[in-house]
Design an enzyme around this catalytic site. Structure first.
Site, PDB file in Angstrom:
ATOM      1  N   HIS A 323       0.906  -1.115   0.231  1.00 32.97           N
ATOM      2  CA  HIS A 323      -0.074   0.149   0.009  1.00 32.97           C
ATOM      3  C   HIS A 323       0.735   1.088   0.065  1.00 32.97           C
ATOM      4  O   HIS A 323       2.088   1.309   0.054  1.00 32.97           O
ATOM      5  CB  HIS A 323      -0.945  -0.047   1.363  1.00 32.97           C
ATOM      6  CG  HIS A 323      -0.384  -0.041   2.591  1.00 32.97           C
ATOM      7  ND1 HIS A 323       0.397   1.175   3.049  1.00 32.97           N
ATOM      8  CD2 HIS A 323      -0.062  -0.954   3.419  1.00 32.97           C
ATOM      9  CE1 HIS A 323       0.632   0.962   4.228  1.00 32.97           C
ATOM     10  NE2 HIS A 323       0.512  -0.325   4.392  1.00 32.97           N
ATOM     11  N   CYS A 339       2.999  -4.832   6.656  1.00 29.74           N
ATOM     12  CA  CYS A 339       2.786  -4.484   5.234  1.00 29.74           C
ATOM     13  C   CYS A 339       3.887  -3.867   4.560  1.00 29.74           C
ATOM     14  O   CYS A 339       4.987  -3.551   5.220  1.00 29.74           O
ATOM     15  CB  CYS A 339       1.538  -3.587   5.345  1.00 29.74           C
ATOM     16  SG  CYS A 339       0.141  -4.482   5.791  1.00 29.74           S
TER      17      CYS A 339
END
Length: 420
Positions: A323, A339
Protein backbone atom coordinates in the site's frame (compact mmCIF):
# COMPACT_ATOMS: atom_id res chain seq x y z
CA UNK A 1 86.76 -19.17 -39.37
CA UNK A 2 83.68 -21.36 -39.60
CA UNK A 3 84.16 -22.53 -36.00
CA UNK A 4 84.38 -18.93 -34.84
CA UNK A 5 81.09 -18.05 -36.59
CA UNK A 6 79.32 -21.03 -35.00
CA UNK A 7 80.60 -20.01 -31.57
CA UNK A 8 79.44 -16.43 -32.13
CA UNK A 9 75.97 -17.61 -33.11
CA UNK A 10 75.73 -19.87 -30.04
CA UNK A 11 77.08 -17.08 -27.83
CA UNK A 12 74.52 -14.59 -29.18
CA UNK A 13 71.65 -17.04 -28.57
CA UNK A 14 72.82 -17.66 -25.01
CA UNK A 15 72.80 -13.92 -24.34
CA UNK A 16 69.28 -13.57 -25.75
CA UNK A 17 68.05 -16.35 -23.48
CA UNK A 18 69.73 -14.75 -20.48
CA UNK A 19 68.00 -11.45 -21.26
CA UNK A 20 64.67 -13.24 -21.54
CA UNK A 21 65.28 -15.02 -18.25
CA UNK A 22 66.16 -11.75 -16.55
CA UNK A 23 63.02 -10.10 -17.87
CA UNK A 24 60.89 -13.04 -16.77
CA UNK A 25 62.48 -13.05 -13.31
CA UNK A 26 61.96 -9.29 -12.98
CA UNK A 27 58.31 -9.68 -13.98
CA UNK A 28 57.77 -12.42 -11.39
CA UNK A 29 59.39 -10.32 -8.67
CA UNK A 30 57.17 -7.35 -9.56
CA UNK A 31 54.06 -9.53 -9.59
CA UNK A 32 54.87 -10.93 -6.15
CA UNK A 33 55.56 -7.44 -4.86
CA UNK A 34 52.26 -5.92 -6.00
CA UNK A 35 50.31 -8.93 -4.71
CA UNK A 36 52.02 -8.48 -1.35
CA UNK A 37 51.22 -4.73 -1.38
CA UNK A 38 47.60 -5.56 -2.21
CA UNK A 39 47.32 -7.97 0.72
CA UNK A 40 48.98 -5.64 3.23
CA UNK A 41 46.95 -2.61 2.09
CA UNK A 42 43.57 -4.21 2.80
CA UNK A 43 44.76 -6.03 5.91
CA UNK A 44 46.06 -2.83 7.50
CA UNK A 45 42.94 -0.84 6.51
CA UNK A 46 40.70 -3.40 8.19
CA UNK A 47 42.79 -3.03 11.33
CA UNK A 48 42.74 0.79 11.21
CA UNK A 49 46.45 1.12 10.41
CA UNK A 50 46.02 3.83 7.82
CA UNK A 51 49.71 4.83 7.52
CA UNK A 52 50.61 1.31 6.43
CA UNK A 53 47.56 1.24 4.13
CA UNK A 54 48.72 4.42 2.43
CA UNK A 55 52.29 3.17 1.88
CA UNK A 56 51.13 -0.18 0.48
CA UNK A 57 48.60 1.47 -1.84
CA UNK A 58 51.16 3.92 -3.20
CA UNK A 59 53.72 1.15 -3.73
CA UNK A 60 51.10 -0.89 -5.58
CA UNK A 61 50.13 2.01 -7.85
CA UNK A 62 53.79 2.72 -8.56
CA UNK A 63 54.63 -0.78 -9.76
CA UNK A 64 51.33 -2.13 -11.18
CA UNK A 65 50.37 -1.54 -14.80
CA UNK A 66 47.51 0.81 -15.61
CA UNK A 67 45.31 -2.07 -16.70
CA UNK A 68 46.02 -4.24 -13.66
CA UNK A 69 42.72 -5.82 -12.58
CA UNK A 70 43.28 -4.74 -8.95
CA UNK A 71 44.24 -1.13 -9.62
CA UNK A 72 40.70 0.20 -9.18
CA UNK A 73 40.31 -1.63 -5.86
CA UNK A 74 43.52 -0.08 -4.54
CA UNK A 75 42.60 3.42 -5.72
CA UNK A 76 39.19 3.17 -4.02
CA UNK A 77 40.89 1.96 -0.83
CA UNK A 78 43.32 4.89 -0.96
CA UNK A 79 40.40 7.32 -1.38
CA UNK A 80 38.64 5.80 1.63
CA UNK A 81 41.84 6.09 3.64
CA UNK A 82 42.42 9.76 2.84
CA UNK A 83 38.76 10.60 3.41
CA UNK A 84 38.85 8.99 6.84
CA UNK A 85 42.07 10.78 7.78
CA UNK A 86 40.98 14.08 6.14
CA UNK A 87 44.21 14.19 4.16
CA UNK A 88 43.48 16.95 1.63
CA UNK A 89 47.00 17.21 0.21
CA UNK A 90 47.35 13.51 -0.50
CA UNK A 91 43.82 13.21 -1.89
CA UNK A 92 44.65 15.95 -4.38
CA UNK A 93 48.16 14.85 -5.31
CA UNK A 94 47.62 11.09 -5.42
CA UNK A 95 43.96 10.13 -5.77
CA UNK A 96 42.93 12.95 -8.11
CA UNK A 97 45.89 12.30 -10.42
CA UNK A 98 45.38 8.52 -10.38
CA UNK A 99 41.66 8.94 -11.11
CA UNK A 100 42.47 11.07 -14.15
CA UNK A 101 45.21 8.68 -15.26
CA UNK A 102 42.88 5.68 -15.02
CA UNK A 103 40.06 7.18 -17.08
CA UNK A 104 40.34 4.50 -19.77
CA UNK A 105 41.10 1.61 -17.44
CA UNK A 106 38.92 1.94 -14.33
CA UNK A 107 35.34 0.66 -14.37
CA UNK A 108 32.55 3.26 -14.18
CA UNK A 109 31.39 2.42 -10.65
CA UNK A 110 34.88 2.60 -9.18
CA UNK A 111 35.34 6.03 -10.78
CA UNK A 112 32.00 7.18 -9.31
CA UNK A 113 32.84 5.94 -5.83
CA UNK A 114 36.28 7.57 -5.87
CA UNK A 115 34.88 10.80 -7.30
CA UNK A 116 32.26 11.09 -4.52
CA UNK A 117 34.95 10.81 -1.83
CA UNK A 118 37.32 13.19 -3.61
CA UNK A 119 34.67 15.82 -4.29
CA UNK A 120 33.00 15.69 -0.86
CA UNK A 121 36.31 16.02 0.98
CA UNK A 122 36.86 19.38 -0.73
CA UNK A 123 33.27 20.60 -0.40
CA UNK A 124 34.31 23.10 2.25
CA UNK A 125 36.75 24.55 -0.30
CA UNK A 126 34.26 25.72 -2.96
CA UNK A 127 36.76 26.76 -5.64
CA UNK A 128 38.59 23.47 -5.51
CA UNK A 129 35.34 21.44 -5.36
CA UNK A 130 34.05 23.28 -8.43
CA UNK A 131 37.24 22.48 -10.36
CA UNK A 132 36.96 18.80 -9.42
CA UNK A 133 33.32 18.68 -10.47
CA UNK A 134 34.09 20.15 -13.88
CA UNK A 135 37.27 18.17 -14.38
CA UNK A 136 35.47 14.87 -13.85
CA UNK A 137 32.19 15.74 -15.52
CA UNK A 138 32.50 12.61 -17.66
CA UNK A 139 32.07 10.51 -14.50
CA UNK A 140 28.85 12.00 -13.15
CA UNK A 141 27.17 13.70 -16.14
CA UNK A 142 26.36 10.55 -18.11
CA UNK A 143 24.04 10.65 -21.11
CA UNK A 144 21.94 7.51 -20.97
CA UNK A 145 20.56 5.80 -24.02
CA UNK A 146 16.99 6.96 -24.65
CA UNK A 147 14.39 4.55 -23.31
CA UNK A 148 11.22 4.67 -25.40
CA UNK A 149 8.26 3.77 -23.20
CA UNK A 150 4.72 2.78 -24.27
CA UNK A 151 1.84 5.05 -23.25
CA UNK A 152 0.98 3.07 -20.11
CA UNK A 153 4.53 3.62 -18.80
CA UNK A 154 4.88 7.33 -19.59
CA UNK A 155 4.63 8.28 -15.89
CA UNK A 156 7.79 6.33 -15.08
CA UNK A 157 11.24 7.89 -15.05
CA UNK A 158 13.81 6.03 -17.19
CA UNK A 159 16.87 4.82 -15.29
CA UNK A 160 15.25 5.82 -11.99
CA UNK A 161 12.31 3.47 -11.48
CA UNK A 162 12.18 1.69 -14.83
CA UNK A 163 14.98 -0.06 -16.70
CA UNK A 164 15.25 -2.19 -19.83
CA UNK A 165 15.10 -5.91 -19.11
CA UNK A 166 17.77 -7.90 -20.93
CA UNK A 167 16.88 -11.37 -19.69
CA UNK A 168 19.52 -11.31 -16.93
CA UNK A 169 19.21 -10.63 -13.22
CA UNK A 170 21.46 -7.57 -13.46
CA UNK A 171 19.66 -4.27 -14.02
CA UNK A 172 20.21 -0.55 -13.60
CA UNK A 173 22.99 2.01 -13.59
CA UNK A 174 24.51 3.68 -10.54
CA UNK A 175 24.37 7.45 -10.55
CA UNK A 176 25.63 10.49 -8.64
CA UNK A 177 23.19 13.02 -7.21
CA UNK A 178 24.21 16.49 -6.02
CA UNK A 179 22.08 17.81 -3.18
CA UNK A 180 20.21 20.95 -4.29
CA UNK A 181 19.80 22.23 -0.71
CA UNK A 182 20.65 21.48 2.91
CA UNK A 183 18.44 18.50 3.74
CA UNK A 184 18.19 15.06 5.32
CA UNK A 185 18.74 11.69 3.68
CA UNK A 186 14.98 11.06 3.99
CA UNK A 187 14.35 14.04 1.73
CA UNK A 188 17.03 12.94 -0.71
CA UNK A 189 15.36 9.53 -0.85
CA UNK A 190 11.99 10.99 -1.77
CA UNK A 191 13.49 13.23 -4.48
CA UNK A 192 15.47 10.41 -6.07
CA UNK A 193 12.90 7.62 -5.52
CA UNK A 194 15.23 5.78 -3.17
CA UNK A 195 14.87 4.48 0.38
CA UNK A 196 16.71 5.73 3.47
CA UNK A 197 18.54 2.50 4.37
CA UNK A 198 19.80 1.78 0.85
CA UNK A 199 21.26 5.29 0.59
CA UNK A 200 22.75 5.05 4.06
CA UNK A 201 24.58 1.77 3.50
CA UNK A 202 26.07 2.83 0.15
CA UNK A 203 27.16 6.24 1.51
CA UNK A 204 28.73 5.36 4.88
CA UNK A 205 30.48 8.73 5.32
CA UNK A 206 27.38 10.92 4.94
CA UNK A 207 25.67 12.52 7.92
CA UNK A 208 22.07 11.42 7.18
CA UNK A 209 20.59 14.35 9.09
CA UNK A 210 22.87 17.00 7.63
CA UNK A 211 23.29 16.62 3.88
CA UNK A 212 24.97 19.83 2.73
CA UNK A 213 23.98 21.75 -0.35
CA UNK A 214 26.11 20.52 -3.25
CA UNK A 215 27.16 17.30 -1.51
CA UNK A 216 27.57 14.29 -3.82
CA UNK A 217 25.55 11.17 -3.06
CA UNK A 218 26.12 7.77 -4.65
CA UNK A 219 22.77 6.36 -5.85
CA UNK A 220 22.97 2.53 -5.84
CA UNK A 221 20.72 1.68 -8.77
CA UNK A 222 22.65 -1.26 -10.20
CA UNK A 223 20.96 -4.30 -8.67
CA UNK A 224 20.36 -8.02 -9.04
CA UNK A 225 16.74 -9.13 -9.21
CA UNK A 226 16.19 -11.34 -6.11
CA UNK A 227 14.68 -14.29 -8.03
CA UNK A 228 17.16 -16.79 -9.46
CA UNK A 229 15.01 -17.21 -12.57
CA UNK A 230 12.83 -14.09 -12.96
CA UNK A 231 9.63 -14.39 -14.96
CA UNK A 232 7.56 -11.79 -16.74
CA UNK A 233 4.64 -10.13 -14.92
CA UNK A 234 5.69 -11.24 -11.44
CA UNK A 235 6.62 -9.13 -8.40
CA UNK A 236 9.78 -9.82 -6.41
CA UNK A 237 10.47 -8.23 -3.02
CA UNK A 238 13.67 -8.48 -1.01
CA UNK A 239 13.01 -7.38 2.57
CA UNK A 240 16.68 -6.97 3.41
CA UNK A 241 17.33 -4.40 0.69
CA UNK A 242 13.81 -2.95 1.10
CA UNK A 243 13.04 -2.92 -2.61
CA UNK A 244 10.34 -4.23 -4.95
CA UNK A 245 10.84 -5.39 -8.56
CA UNK A 246 8.18 -6.00 -11.21
CA UNK A 247 9.03 -7.41 -14.64
CA UNK A 248 6.63 -5.91 -17.13
CA UNK A 249 5.89 -7.82 -20.34
CA UNK A 250 9.44 -9.20 -20.47
CA UNK A 251 10.71 -5.80 -21.65
CA UNK A 252 11.10 -3.61 -18.56
CA UNK A 253 11.95 -3.91 -14.89
CA UNK A 254 10.02 -1.55 -12.65
CA UNK A 255 11.54 -1.08 -9.21
CA UNK A 256 10.62 0.93 -6.11
CA UNK A 257 11.93 1.38 -2.56
CA UNK A 258 9.67 0.02 0.19
CA UNK A 259 9.10 0.18 3.93
CA UNK A 260 8.72 -3.15 5.73
CA UNK A 261 7.72 -4.65 9.07
CA UNK A 262 9.68 -4.05 12.27
CA UNK A 263 11.69 -6.79 13.98
CA UNK A 264 8.72 -7.36 16.30
CA UNK A 265 6.18 -7.42 13.46
CA UNK A 266 8.06 -8.82 10.51
CA UNK A 267 6.79 -8.83 6.95
CA UNK A 268 5.97 -12.32 5.67
CA UNK A 269 8.27 -14.39 3.45
CA UNK A 270 6.95 -16.69 0.74
CA UNK A 271 4.79 -16.75 -2.39
CA UNK A 272 1.50 -14.82 -2.53
CA UNK A 273 -0.98 -13.57 -5.09
CA UNK A 274 -2.70 -10.20 -5.37
CA UNK A 275 -6.27 -11.11 -4.37
CA UNK A 276 -7.79 -7.65 -3.94
CA UNK A 277 -7.17 -4.09 -5.13
CA UNK A 278 -8.63 -0.97 -3.52
CA UNK A 279 -8.43 2.70 -4.47
CA UNK A 280 -8.43 5.23 -1.63
CA UNK A 281 -8.89 2.44 0.90
CA UNK A 282 -10.33 2.85 4.37
CA UNK A 283 -8.14 1.38 7.11
CA UNK A 284 -9.87 -1.13 9.34
CA UNK A 285 -7.58 -0.95 12.33
CA UNK A 286 -6.51 -4.43 13.58
CA UNK A 287 -7.23 -5.21 17.23
CA UNK A 288 -3.57 -5.66 18.12
CA UNK A 289 -2.76 -2.16 16.83
CA UNK A 290 -5.68 -0.65 18.76
CA UNK A 291 -4.33 -2.34 21.88
CA UNK A 292 -1.05 -0.49 21.33
CA UNK A 293 -2.91 2.78 20.72
CA UNK A 294 -6.44 2.80 22.18
CA UNK A 295 -7.04 6.29 20.79
CA UNK A 296 -7.26 4.93 17.25
CA UNK A 297 -10.78 4.53 15.80
CA UNK A 298 -11.98 1.21 14.44
CA UNK A 299 -12.00 2.63 10.91
CA UNK A 300 -9.82 5.41 9.45
CA UNK A 301 -11.49 6.83 6.32
CA UNK A 302 -9.55 7.75 3.13
CA UNK A 303 -7.60 10.98 3.39
CA UNK A 304 -4.30 12.49 4.52
CA UNK A 305 -4.45 10.77 7.93
CA UNK A 306 -4.87 7.29 6.46
CA UNK A 307 -1.62 5.26 6.73
CA UNK A 308 -2.62 3.08 3.75
CA UNK A 309 -2.21 6.01 1.40
CA UNK A 310 -4.12 6.14 -1.88
CA UNK A 311 -3.89 2.50 -3.07
CA UNK A 312 -3.78 -0.97 -1.48
CA UNK A 313 -3.31 -4.52 -2.80
CA UNK A 314 -3.88 -7.58 -0.61
CA UNK A 315 -1.35 -10.41 -0.41
CA UNK A 316 -3.27 -13.69 -0.62
CA UNK A 317 -5.96 -13.99 2.02
CA UNK A 318 -3.81 -12.50 4.75
CA UNK A 319 -4.03 -9.13 6.46
CA UNK A 320 -0.82 -8.00 4.74
CA UNK A 321 -1.02 -5.34 2.04
CA UNK A 322 1.16 -3.60 -0.48
CA UNK A 323 0.00 0.00 0.00
CA UNK A 324 0.86 3.68 -0.08
CA UNK A 325 1.62 5.82 2.95
CA UNK A 326 0.93 9.18 4.56
CA UNK A 327 4.45 9.21 6.05
CA UNK A 328 7.12 9.30 3.37
CA UNK A 329 9.99 8.92 5.81
CA UNK A 330 8.92 5.33 6.47
CA UNK A 331 9.88 4.20 2.97
CA UNK A 332 13.23 2.44 3.17
CA UNK A 333 12.90 1.57 6.85
CA UNK A 334 11.52 -1.12 9.17
CA UNK A 335 8.45 0.75 10.37
CA UNK A 336 5.24 -1.11 9.55
CA UNK A 337 3.30 -3.90 11.25
CA UNK A 338 4.27 -6.23 8.40
CA UNK A 339 2.76 -4.51 5.36
CA UNK A 340 4.82 -3.31 2.38
CA UNK A 341 4.79 0.50 2.08
CA UNK A 342 5.51 2.57 -1.01
CA UNK A 343 5.47 6.27 -1.77
CA UNK A 344 1.94 7.19 -2.94
CA UNK A 345 3.18 8.15 -6.40
CA UNK A 346 4.87 4.73 -6.73
CA UNK A 347 2.00 2.61 -5.45
CA UNK A 348 -0.38 4.33 -7.87
CA UNK A 349 1.86 3.52 -10.85
CA UNK A 350 2.25 -0.08 -9.73
CA UNK A 351 -1.46 -0.44 -8.98
CA UNK A 352 -2.41 0.68 -12.49
CA UNK A 353 -0.27 -2.04 -14.07
CA UNK A 354 -0.66 -5.03 -11.77
CA UNK A 355 -3.79 -7.19 -12.26
CA UNK A 356 -5.38 -9.35 -9.58
CA UNK A 357 -3.82 -12.80 -9.55
CA UNK A 358 -0.27 -11.47 -9.98
CA UNK A 359 2.27 -13.61 -8.14
CA UNK A 360 4.33 -11.90 -5.44
CA UNK A 361 7.52 -13.54 -4.14
CA UNK A 362 8.95 -12.15 -0.91
CA UNK A 363 12.51 -13.00 0.10
CA UNK A 364 14.91 -12.10 2.88
CA UNK A 365 18.31 -12.23 1.21
CA UNK A 366 21.31 -10.55 2.81
CA UNK A 367 23.44 -11.29 -0.22
CA UNK A 368 22.62 -11.83 -3.88
CA UNK A 369 25.03 -13.35 -6.39
CA UNK A 370 24.96 -14.16 -10.09
CA UNK A 371 27.41 -15.18 -12.81
CA UNK A 372 26.94 -12.81 -15.78
CA UNK A 373 29.16 -12.34 -18.84
CA UNK A 374 32.01 -14.32 -17.26
CA UNK A 375 31.90 -12.16 -14.16
CA UNK A 376 30.76 -13.04 -10.66
CA UNK A 377 28.44 -10.29 -9.37
CA UNK A 378 27.52 -9.91 -5.73
CA UNK A 379 25.33 -7.49 -3.80
CA UNK A 380 25.43 -7.20 0.00
CA UNK A 381 22.69 -5.77 2.21
CA UNK A 382 23.58 -7.06 5.68
CA UNK A 383 23.80 -4.30 8.30
CA UNK A 384 24.21 -5.64 11.83
CA UNK A 385 27.47 -7.12 13.07
CA UNK A 386 25.76 -10.47 13.54
CA UNK A 387 24.43 -10.46 9.96
CA UNK A 388 27.85 -9.52 8.61
CA UNK A 389 29.61 -12.32 10.48
CA UNK A 390 27.25 -14.86 8.95
CA UNK A 391 28.14 -13.79 5.42
CA UNK A 392 30.79 -16.08 3.97
CA UNK A 393 32.00 -14.42 0.80
CA UNK A 394 34.65 -17.09 0.26
CA UNK A 395 32.03 -19.39 -1.23
CA UNK A 396 31.52 -16.78 -3.96
CA UNK A 397 35.19 -15.93 -4.49
CA UNK A 398 37.56 -18.63 -3.28
CA UNK A 399 40.56 -17.18 -5.14
CA UNK A 400 40.13 -13.60 -3.91
CA UNK A 401 42.20 -12.16 -1.09
CA UNK A 402 40.49 -12.62 2.28
CA UNK A 403 41.38 -9.09 3.43
CA UNK A 404 39.76 -7.58 0.36
CA UNK A 405 36.58 -9.54 1.07
CA UNK A 406 36.51 -8.06 4.59
CA UNK A 407 36.71 -4.60 3.04
CA UNK A 408 33.89 -5.51 0.64
CA UNK A 409 31.63 -6.55 3.54
CA UNK A 410 32.32 -3.28 5.32
CA UNK A 411 32.53 -0.64 2.59
CA UNK A 412 30.95 -1.98 -0.64
CA UNK A 413 27.33 -2.60 0.27
CA UNK A 414 24.03 -1.78 -1.38
CA UNK A 415 24.80 -2.24 -5.09
CA UNK A 416 25.89 -4.97 -7.50
CA UNK A 417 29.42 -5.23 -8.84
CA UNK A 418 31.74 -7.95 -10.15
CA UNK A 419 34.12 -9.56 -7.66
CA UNK A 420 36.09 -10.82 -10.64
Amino acid sequence: MRKILILLVIFSFSYASVDDLLKEASFEITEKRILKDFKIAFESYNEGLYNITEKSCLDFLKHASLNDKNRGKILELLAFTYFRTRNYWAMEHYVEKELEKGKKFLDDDTQKRVFVLLYNLFLNKPKKAKKIKEKFRYIWDIKYKKLDLPDELKDFTPYVNIFPYNDTRLIGLNKIYFSDENQTLYEVGYKTDMGYDELRESNPFLNPFDIRKGEAIFLPRKRLIPALKPKSDEIYINLTEKRLYYIYKDKYVITFPIGIGTDDAKSPVGMFKITEKRENPAWYVPDNIREENPNLPKIVPPGPDNPLGIRAMRLGYSSYLIHGTNKNFGVGLKVSHGCIRLYNRDVKRLYDLVPEGTKVYIYEKFIKASYIDNKKYIEIHAKTKNEMEKLNLNIYAKKINENYLKFVKKERRGFSYPLY
